[in-house]
Design an enzyme around this catalytic site. Structure first.
Site, PDB file in Angstrom:
ATOM      1  N   ASP A   5      -2.510  -5.439   2.523  1.00 13.86           N
ATOM      2  CA  ASP A   5      -2.101  -5.068   3.763  1.00 13.86           C
ATOM      3  C   ASP A   5      -1.705  -5.594   4.778  1.00 13.86           C
ATOM      4  OD1 ASP A   5      -3.740  -4.310   6.011  1.00 13.86           O
ATOM      5  OD2 ASP A   5      -5.333  -2.975   5.050  1.00 13.86           O
ATOM      6  N   HIS A   6      -1.468  -4.721   6.133  1.00 15.16           N
ATOM      7  CA  HIS A   6      -0.295  -5.618   6.455  1.00 15.16           C
ATOM      8  C   HIS A   6      -1.413  -6.192   8.181  1.00 15.16           C
ATOM      9  CE1 HIS A   6       0.940  -1.814   9.219  1.00 15.16           C
ATOM     10  NE2 HIS A   6       0.864  -2.265  10.312  1.00 15.16           N
ATOM     11  N   LYS A  42      -2.129 -10.152  10.805  1.00  8.65           N
ATOM     12  CA  LYS A  42      -2.049  -9.860  12.814  1.00  8.65           C
ATOM     13  C   LYS A  42      -2.672 -11.097  12.489  1.00  8.65           C
ATOM     14  CE  LYS A  42      -1.577  -5.598  13.234  1.00  8.65           C
ATOM     15  NZ  LYS A  42      -0.802  -5.062  13.789  1.00  8.65           N
ATOM     16  N   ASP A  87      -4.323   6.819   4.410  1.00  8.86           N
ATOM     17  CA  ASP A  87      -2.719   5.918   5.328  1.00  8.86           C
ATOM     18  C   ASP A  87      -3.641   4.655   5.951  1.00  8.86           C
ATOM     19  OD1 ASP A  87      -0.141   4.962   6.443  1.00  8.86           O
ATOM     20  OD2 ASP A  87      -0.602   6.146   8.002  1.00  8.86           O
ATOM     21  N   GLU A 145      -2.773   4.916  17.704  1.00  9.34           N
ATOM     22  CA  GLU A 145      -1.416   4.680  18.021  1.00  9.34           C
ATOM     23  C   GLU A 145      -1.110   6.174  18.497  1.00  9.34           C
ATOM     24  OE1 GLU A 145       0.654   4.020  14.416  1.00  9.34           O
ATOM     25  OE2 GLU A 145      -1.037   5.130  13.544  1.00  9.34           O
ATOM     26  N   LYS A 164      -3.330   9.452  15.033  1.00  5.45           N
ATOM     27  CA  LYS A 164      -1.872   9.459  16.075  1.00  5.45           C
ATOM     28  C   LYS A 164      -1.749  10.544  16.997  1.00  5.45           C
ATOM     29  CE  LYS A 164       0.697   7.872  11.778  1.00  5.45           C
ATOM     30  NZ  LYS A 164       0.783   6.804  12.137  1.00  5.45           N
ATOM     31  N   LYS A 172       1.352  -0.591  -0.069  1.00  2.00           N
ATOM     32  CA  LYS A 172       0.206   0.032   0.014  1.00  2.00           C
ATOM     33  C   LYS A 172       0.738   1.382  -0.532  1.00  2.00           C
ATOM     34  CE  LYS A 172      -1.013   1.773   4.399  1.00  2.00           C
ATOM     35  NZ  LYS A 172      -0.815   1.883   5.048  1.00  2.00           N
ATOM     36  N   HIS A 180      -6.455  -0.642   6.295  1.00  3.30           N
ATOM     37  CA  HIS A 180      -6.853  -1.385   7.451  1.00  3.30           C
ATOM     38  C   HIS A 180      -8.438  -1.325   8.521  1.00  3.30           C
ATOM     39  CE1 HIS A 180      -2.747  -1.201   7.019  1.00  3.30           C
ATOM     40  NE2 HIS A 180      -2.453  -0.412   7.866  1.00  3.30           N
TER      41      HIS A 180
HETATM   42  C1  BG6 Z   1       0.970   1.606   8.353  1.00  5.92           C
HETATM   43  C2  BG6 Z   1       0.661   3.404   8.613  1.00  5.92           C
HETATM   44  O1  BG6 Z   1      -0.231   0.807   7.832  1.00  5.92           O
HETATM   45  O2  BG6 Z   1       0.581   0.858   9.386  1.00  5.92           O
HETATM   46  C3  BG6 Z   1       0.879   3.678   9.526  1.00  5.92           C
HETATM   47  O3  BG6 Z   1       1.078   3.683   7.220  1.00  5.92           O
HETATM   48  C4  BG6 Z   1       0.859   2.886  10.760  1.00  5.92           C
HETATM   49  O4  BG6 Z   1       1.294   5.138   9.756  1.00  5.92           O
HETATM   50  C5  BG6 Z   1       1.100   1.382  10.797  1.00  5.92           C
HETATM   51  O5  BG6 Z   1       1.556   3.304  11.859  1.00  5.92           O
HETATM   52  C6  BG6 Z   1      -0.026   0.633  12.494  1.00  5.92           C
HETATM   53  O6  BG6 Z   1       0.488  -0.510  12.229  1.00  5.92           O
HETATM   54  P1  BG6 Z   1       0.651  -1.426  13.412  1.00  5.92           P
HETATM   55  O7  BG6 Z   1       0.977  -2.642  13.044  1.00  5.92           O
HETATM   56  O8  BG6 Z   1       1.241  -1.016  14.350  1.00  5.92           O
HETATM   57  O9  BG6 Z   1      -0.918  -1.234  14.438  1.00  5.92           O
END
Ligand code: BG6
Length: 520
Positions: A206-207, A211, A264, A245, A369, A177, A269
């Site tokens: 999409d990481h 999870k 973002d 975050e 954030k 992404k 997500h």
């Molecule tokens: C990323 C965003 O995709 O996900 C970042 O670009 C964000 O801005 C991050 O900090 C959050 O990922 P996680 O796994 O820490 O919740």
């Protein structure tokens, strides 16, 4: 009776729980992974340490190759040195010599320019050489595009002009992404991708989907019969999703200041979490069955017009404040951010999913954030019982709430009311909870998202990757919000101090409907 139903044997409750869990078997064919941007930040922080970890854990086949592709001149040996430093700095594994030996001999380097056809010819030759050296032939080739989006068209062009997409090798391509910056650019990116690769070769990462607890949402919903009958507008009052975050934008001003929170986090997500929690049961666990249901959710999210966006969305940008006892700078003071930037770092919104199951049930979403802590949580708030039969000292009854905790302290909590011991008839709120760490008695390894996703791509399983129509449908949800927010400007920014839960209007969004945000 269960034994009358084909394929559903009676449960054997005597079996011990741990015996039922067999070790994961992973069959991966020999492969070559080409990492475009093999010396960059993403490669060093995530990909290379993850690949080393997979090798150290013996999850990779005996025969595989990793090719770093980047513009600087380096020998294979010099690249291995960079990889070793990255693994030592960012990985969780100690780089023990025999593991490192086993891993590093599979690593090599090709220096090339993304827009130069000769570089792709060189890559082609290298891939052919590796296919000869590897006994089984490295026919499976995975391209990981760990590069900023503006390089993608050149890479697609270079790969296809040298027959590196189809034909000679069985290829897959992994794209990070952001998938475009709005619907139009996403369609164009998908068009370019589609000109070189078929959809079944494309893995859009999409990481969040990697999870463990995000995957558990589907297991929890569809492997337990007691919740699914309640999972609808008759029993659920509303649903909340929070992705908070405490971090700021780190060193990513260049990307973040032009993207902002909606591109973002929300477009990807948050909408992924929303679809998992609200989708209909898929007809099977195959990739497309699941992705079909997700797309239906995005398409049934109620369209937001200007008036709706004004009333039911909240935007914010962090000012100075205190997090964990430390003073932190305002967004506009971050290195690389313009002093008058109007980029939002906070989002809250109420949405509706206009389908049979969810008609009239509000979904409240928020992310930001520099909030007080890092927590990702989904909470399902059930309706109150129809009558208040029991006396209570305070007249407020807490509804049943089911909390799916994605991170940290991954687990599930059910909030219920019980009788407080004593002669009065008092209701007392308590929790039934499951915590991965405690309940599996330490016998639990959470694969990191990239571990899981890379393995899935190596196996050719697209379930946890986004499909073209899904990406476009997600943009169609957020595009109107982004456009209206950009049109309106942001005269009140910054409008929340770092270390708080966002602008007051985010609290107000729920308060005026007699609700409040919930964090366990
Ligand atoms: C990323 C965003 O995709 O996900 C970042 O670009 C964000 O801005 C991050 O900090 C959050 O990922 P996680 O796994 O820490 O919740």
């Amino acid at each position: 009776m269960a034994d009358d139903i084909p394929g559903v044997p009676l449960a054997d409750y005597s079996a011990s729980r741990s015996c039922e869990i067999t070790p994961d078997r992973i069959d991966i064919e020999p492969f070559t992974m080409v990492i475009f941007g093999g010396t960059g930040d993403l490669s060093q922080r995530k990909l290379l340490p993850t690949l080393f970890h997979l090798c150290a854990d013996q999850n990779l086949p005996d025969e595989f190759s990793i090719i770093g592709f980047a513009s600087s001149d380096r020998t294979d040996e010099e690249y291995r040195e960079l990889v070793r430093e990255a693994v030592e700095k960012y990985g969780n594994d100690s780089v023990k010599s025999e593991c490192w030996e086993r891993f590093s001999r599979h690593v090599c380097y090709v220096s090339g320019q993304f827009n130069n056809v000769d570089s792709y010819r060189k890559l082609f030759t290298r891939l052919q050489e590796l296919a000869k050296v590897n006994r089984k032939g490295a026919k499976d080739v995975l391209y990981y595009l760990a590069v900023p989006p503006h390089f993608l068209p050149d890479i697609f062009q270079g790969l296809s002009s040298c027959r590196l997409c189809k034909g000679e090798f069985d290829t897959r391509v992994i794209v990070e992404k952001p998938f475009g910056s709005d619907m139009e650019t996403a369609i164009e990116l998908n068009r370019l991708l589609g000109a070189s690769f078929d959809e079944n070769q494309i893995y859009r990462i999409d990481h969040y989907l990697g999870k463990e607890t995000v995957q558990n949402i589907l297991f929890f919903r569809f492997a337990n019969s007691i919740f699914e009958p309640l999972w609808n507008r008759r029993y659920i009052d509303h649903v909340q999703i929070t992705v908070a975050e405490s971090l700021g934008i780190e060193n990513r001003a260049r990307f973040y200041d032009s993207a902002g929170v909606v591109r973002d986090i929300v477009q990807n997500h948050i909408l992924q979490l929303l679809s998992l929690v609200s989708m209909e049961p898929p007809i099977g666990f195959e990739a497309d069955y699941i992705r079909n249901e997700k797309v239906k959710v995005y398409r049934t999210i109620r369209k937001m017009d200007e008036e709706y966006i004004d009333r039911f969305t909240v935007k914010g940008q962090y000012g100075r404040g205190v997090i964990g006892g430390d003073d932190v700078a305002a967004y506009r003071e971050e290195k690389g951010v313009a002093s008058g930037s109007t980029t939002p770092t906070f989002f809250a919104c109420k949405i509706y999913i206009d389908n049979w199951r969810w008609a009239g049930v509000p979904f409240y979403l928020r992310t930001g954030k520099r909030l007080p802590k890092r927590v990702t949580e989904i909470s399902i708030h059930f309706k109150q019982p129809p009558l208040m039969l029991f006396s209570s000292a305070c007249k407020v009854r807490e509804p049943n709430v089911l909390v799916l905790r994605v991170q940290p302290q991954e687990g599930i909590v059910l909030h219920i009311g019980v009788k407080h011991p004593g002669i009065g008839n008092q209701l007392y709120p308590v929790n039934m909870s499951f915590n991965y760490e405690e309940d599996l008695q330490g016998d639990v390894h959470f694969p990191l998202p990239y571990e899981r996703l890379l393995l899935d791509c190596m196996k050719g399983d697209q379930t946890l990757f986004a499909r073209q129509d899904g990406i476009e449908a997600m943009w169609s949800v957020v595009d109107p919000i982004i456009q209206q927010w950009e049109r309106a400007g942001a005269p009140d920014f910054p409008n929340y101090p770092s270390g708080t839960w966002g602008p007051g209007s985010a609290e107000e969004l729920l308060h005026r409907e007699g609700r409040q945000w919930h964090i366990w």
